[in-house]
Design a protein around this motif. Structure first.
Motif, mmCIF file in Angstrom:
data_model
loop_
_atom_site.group_PDB
_atom_site.id
_atom_site.type_symbol
_atom_site.label_atom_id
_atom_site.label_comp_id
_atom_site.label_asym_id
_atom_site.label_seq_id
_atom_site.Cartn_x
_atom_site.Cartn_y
_atom_site.Cartn_z
ATOM 1 N N PRO A 45 0.909 -1.329 -0.042
ATOM 2 C CA PRO A 45 0.070 0.126 -0.145
ATOM 3 C C PRO A 45 1.006 1.356 0.020
ATOM 4 O O PRO A 45 1.915 1.363 0.503
ATOM 5 C CB PRO A 45 -0.793 -0.175 1.479
ATOM 6 C CG PRO A 45 -0.396 -1.403 2.088
ATOM 7 C CD PRO A 45 0.437 -2.252 1.140
ATOM 8 N N ASN A 46 0.674 2.455 -0.707
ATOM 9 C CA ASN A 46 1.060 3.768 -0.918
ATOM 10 C C ASN A 46 2.545 3.628 -1.230
ATOM 11 O O ASN A 46 3.021 4.605 -0.810
ATOM 12 C CB ASN A 46 0.682 4.321 0.633
ATOM 13 C CG ASN A 46 -0.848 4.750 0.765
ATOM 14 O OD1 ASN A 46 -1.403 5.335 -0.225
ATOM 15 N ND2 ASN A 46 -1.537 4.181 1.724
ATOM 16 N N THR A 47 2.848 2.780 -2.157
ATOM 17 C CA THR A 47 4.062 3.019 -2.753
ATOM 18 C C THR A 47 4.059 3.090 -3.965
ATOM 19 O O THR A 47 5.325 3.588 -4.594
ATOM 20 C CB THR A 47 4.810 1.240 -2.654
ATOM 21 O OG1 THR A 47 3.883 0.412 -3.366
ATOM 22 C CG2 THR A 47 5.067 0.745 -1.189
ATOM 23 N N GLN A 48 2.950 3.265 -4.895
ATOM 24 C CA GLN A 48 2.987 3.966 -6.144
ATOM 25 C C GLN A 48 2.042 5.184 -6.096
ATOM 26 O O GLN A 48 1.097 5.431 -6.687
ATOM 27 C CB GLN A 48 2.426 2.995 -6.995
ATOM 28 C CG GLN A 48 3.422 1.817 -6.974
ATOM 29 C CD GLN A 48 2.782 0.431 -7.763
ATOM 30 O OE1 GLN A 48 3.463 -0.401 -8.054
ATOM 31 N NE2 GLN A 48 1.492 0.371 -8.102
ATOM 32 N N VAL A 49 2.543 6.214 -5.338
ATOM 33 C CA VAL A 49 1.877 7.571 -5.164
ATOM 34 C C VAL A 49 3.123 8.767 -5.329
ATOM 35 O O VAL A 49 4.143 8.472 -4.935
ATOM 36 C CB VAL A 49 1.152 7.636 -3.636
ATOM 37 C CG1 VAL A 49 -0.036 6.926 -3.726
ATOM 38 C CG2 VAL A 49 2.003 7.164 -2.596
ATOM 39 N N PRO A 51 3.144 13.121 -5.437
ATOM 40 C CA PRO A 51 2.357 14.690 -5.118
ATOM 41 C C PRO A 51 1.162 14.613 -5.830
ATOM 42 O O PRO A 51 0.101 15.176 -5.413
ATOM 43 C CB PRO A 51 3.618 15.717 -5.282
ATOM 44 C CG PRO A 51 4.784 15.145 -4.843
ATOM 45 C CD PRO A 51 4.581 13.535 -5.463
ATOM 46 N N THR A 52 1.071 14.522 -7.231
ATOM 47 C CA THR A 52 0.054 14.530 -8.163
ATOM 48 C C THR A 52 -1.176 13.734 -7.513
ATOM 49 O O THR A 52 -2.080 14.326 -7.610
ATOM 50 C CB THR A 52 0.470 14.560 -9.674
ATOM 51 O OG1 THR A 52 1.467 15.390 -9.887
ATOM 52 C CG2 THR A 52 -0.644 14.622 -10.609
ATOM 53 N N CYS A 53 -0.916 12.528 -7.682
ATOM 54 C CA CYS A 53 -2.190 11.520 -7.409
ATOM 55 C C CYS A 53 -2.466 11.634 -6.088
ATOM 56 O O CYS A 53 -3.455 10.999 -5.677
ATOM 57 C CB CYS A 53 -1.800 10.101 -7.718
ATOM 58 S SG CYS A 53 -0.461 9.238 -7.168
ATOM 59 N N LEU A 54 -1.549 12.130 -5.019
ATOM 60 C CA LEU A 54 -2.053 12.346 -3.742
ATOM 61 C C LEU A 54 -2.689 13.633 -3.462
ATOM 62 O O LEU A 54 -3.031 14.201 -2.471
ATOM 63 C CB LEU A 54 -1.055 12.285 -2.631
ATOM 64 C CG LEU A 54 -0.330 11.051 -2.172
ATOM 65 C CD1 LEU A 54 1.109 11.080 -1.440
ATOM 66 C CD2 LEU A 54 -1.417 10.028 -1.734
ATOM 67 N N GLY A 55 -2.852 14.449 -4.640
ATOM 68 C CA GLY A 55 -3.421 15.870 -4.752
ATOM 69 C C GLY A 55 -2.758 16.971 -3.720
ATOM 70 O O GLY A 55 -3.553 17.505 -3.085
ATOM 71 N N LEU A 56 -1.350 16.892 -3.557
ATOM 72 C CA LEU A 56 -0.634 17.645 -2.872
ATOM 73 C C LEU A 56 -0.628 19.202 -3.284
ATOM 74 O O LEU A 56 -0.477 19.366 -4.448
ATOM 75 C CB LEU A 56 0.920 17.121 -2.470
ATOM 76 C CG LEU A 56 0.769 15.892 -1.576
ATOM 77 C CD1 LEU A 56 2.236 15.592 -1.187
ATOM 78 C CD2 LEU A 56 -0.189 15.781 -0.402
#
Lengths: 496, 112
Positions: A45-49, A51-56
């Motif tokens: 989990p959360n290894t393919q993220v 700033p863009t896909c996290l909406g930062l």
């Protein structure tokens, strides 16, 4: 609360079904739609993220060119018009599966519109019209903790993994499909099957329903036979296997039919499908539909697929599955009916692979269509998920051809392999399964004739039809290990 | 499939924005506005919309509507994997972490 159901065929004698299918396909691009994160399935989990896909704050999306090309290819394969100019839109909602609090989708300007896909059910052709094909980003995956069933209801909190957030997702929406009558459930299944094959041949997705890369929402309404006013529809979400598509339609037909018969109205709502029981239960009522406040996505520039690009992609399209299948049928001597049965049962590829593994076309078809599909239904799994490989089916078929196994024994071997007892030859060895020898067969034949002297007399008088019961008795005596053809010969010989 | 969306603004005039509209928008954006704040903000938003709408007075028929400041289209990126954040970096701002995931309060609504 129990739900009253009508009988499927009985309901459809009196009501005309109207189907609608919305299919979501995760594209097989290497990276996400708007960033360079990998799309590989099954990562921690959360290894393919990023700033863009996290909406930062401060991050900006840039569109993946391959995702646009894949979507255009899908549109072309479904005979759609490809937009000359269109935009992404923001769909605003508050739900933690999208960290931006909006999903980038397409609203009134989809990439592809006005197509169709033809399917054949029971020798009858149905054209399913495609309203639109659009591109959007997939959401993250939520794990609901604290509830009894892993569902939202009763959960105390949720855990979110954003690896899937931002993976390109294509939504394919049909127009209402009318005129299917009693074949509604089969047409729905045939459409999703055909669509899956088209997408797989295009190489734009791995179309694995069990991994969620192909997901289906099934809309259904009923109207009294002869009526023109459409009835109230329900939308059953996330129906995730071909079998379930058919079961979901059947269940909604039976449930809605019973309500209408009782003078009640069908509630327009979203429903959830339950794999275990094949039933649906109510979710969000559509009457309180959300206002998503779509507006053109200001962080992305418009898309204007060049006509040269579109025509270039059209030239790369593989031949449609129907053409490929016709060639396959021709080579292997299958009829159109054989073909339709294999396609709609979802075993065409398995039959092809079994032939490639060395079995004859007739035997390959017979094993999958005549036996293994039924076993899969009994075990309540997709036939492709049965714990038997095409190589194992081919080996069993080979032993049957060479006379080392009777059909009855061969089925027992298949069952043992499916039950996880081991590989084909090991299972045969451990059970000591082998075809009865000539001596054993003669003993069994003589015993069976002696036990039923009146039938033996009929055979002696030349009544060949009387042989059947004796063959049956021999089969029973040998535990299915008798070669039926040889047993028949011996019975005729020994009776006289 | 798209659900409801506000009716598009008719060409030319600014949309009439009522106090009820503002209250509804505030609810949709999960902003809790008091009556006093609504009384104060609703007329202000109407003024902002009217000011922006003045653009349409200078826009002639030959100028197409635009949703973007730049006259560009087809800006793409090649389908090549770039490095991601580590899970530690990704989760650094999360109020709560459990099983390498973002832990969020109970979800009351339905999945979209």
């Amino acid at each position: 609360m129990t739900t009253t159901l009508g009988a499927y065929d009985d309901v459809l004698d009196r009501y005309a079904p109207v189907l609608g299918l919305e299919t979501h396909v995760e594209l097989g691009t290497a990276t996400k739609l708007f960033c360079g994160c990998s799309t590989a399935f099954g990562a921690p989990p959360n290894t393919q993220v990023c700033p863009t896909c996290l909406g930062l704050p401060g991050s900006l999306p840039v569109t993946n060119e391959a995702a646009i090309e894949f979507t255009v290819k899908i549109g072309l394969a479904l005979h759609c018009e490809i937009a000359t100019w269109c935009r992404f839109a923001r769909k605003n909602y508050f739900y933690p599966d999208m960290p931006k609090d909006y999903q980038v989708s397409q609203y009134d300007e989809p990439l592809c519109t006005d197509g169709y896909l033809d399917v054949v059910v029971g020798g009858e052709a149905f054209r399913v019209e495609i309203e639109r094909v659009h591109l959007e980003e997939d959401t993250g995956k939520s794990l609901h903790v604290g509830g009894a069933t892993g569902r939202i209801h009763g959960a105390t909190h949720s855990l979110v993994d954003y690896n899937r957030a931002g993976i390109p997702l294509v939504e394919i929406v049909t127009r209402p499909v009318q005129g299917t009558g009693h074949k509604a459930a089969e047409v729905a299944r045939a459409y999703v099957t055909e669509l899956r094959d088209v997408l797989r041949d295009l190489g734009v997705s791995d179309v694995r329903m069990e991994q969620g890369s192909l997901r289906c929402d099934v809309n259904l309404s009923l109207m009294p036979a002869g009526a023109t006013q459409l009835g109230t529809r329900t939308e059953t979400k996330n129906v995730n296997s071909l079998r379930s598509v058919e079961r979901a339609v059947r269940h909604e037909v039976e449930r809605q039919g019973a309500r209408l018969d009782a003078g009640e109205r069908v509630v327009q709502e979203t429903r959830h499908f339950h794999e275990d029981s094949g039933t649906t239960s109510p979710g969000r009522s559509k009457e309180e539909a959300q206002d998503y406040r779509y507006f053109p996505e200001p962080d992305l520039v418009p898309l204007a697929p060049a006509r040269e690009l579109v025509e270039g992609l059209r030239a790369t399209l593989p031949e449609p599955p129907s053409v490929r299948r016709a060639a396959f049928a021709e080579v292997n001597g299958f009829t159109a009916i054989d073909l339709e049965q294999m396609v709609n049962a979802g075993v065409l590829d398995l039959v092809g692979e079994t032939i490639a593994a060395g079995a004859s076309p007739t035997k390959s078809k017979g094993w999958w269509l005549g036996y293994l599909v039924g076993r899969a239904n009994e075990l309540d799994v997709e036939v492709s998920e049965l714990a038997i490989t095409v190589a194992q089916v081919a080996r069993i078929s080979e032993l049957e051809d060479s006379g080392e196994l009777t059909n009855k024994l061969a089925r027992q071997v298949a069952d043992a392999v499916i039950a996880g007892e081991g590989d084909v030859d090991a299972v045969i060895e451990s059970h000591g399964w082998k075809v009865a020898g000539e001596d054993e067969l003669i003993v069994a034949v003589d015993a069976a004739l002696a036990a039923q002297p009146d039938i033996a007399a009929k055979i002696r008088d030349g009544n060949q039809g009387a042989v059947g019961p004796i063959v049956g008795a021999v089969m029973k005596a040998t535990g299915g290990a008798a070669d039926a053809t040889r047993a028949r010969e011996l019975i005729l010989e020994r009776a006289s | 499939m798209p659900d409801t969306n506000p009716a598009p603004v008719a060409d030319g005039g600014p949309p009439a924005l009522t106090r009820d509209d503002v209250a509804r928008l505030a609810h949709l954006a999960r902003i809790d506005l008091s009556d006093a704040e609504l009384d104060h903000l609703a007329p202000q938003l109407a003024v902002i919309l009217e000011s922006v709408a003045e653009v349409s007075q200078v826009a002639a028929d030959d100028i197409p509507p635009s949703s973007h400041a730049l006259a560009m289209q087809n800006v793409f990126r090649a389908d090549e994997v770039r490095s991601c954040l580590t899970p530690q970096e990704a989760l650094a701002g999360a109020p709560q972490v459990d099983q390498q995931r973002f832990s969020v309060p109970r979800i009351l609504g339905e999945e979209q």
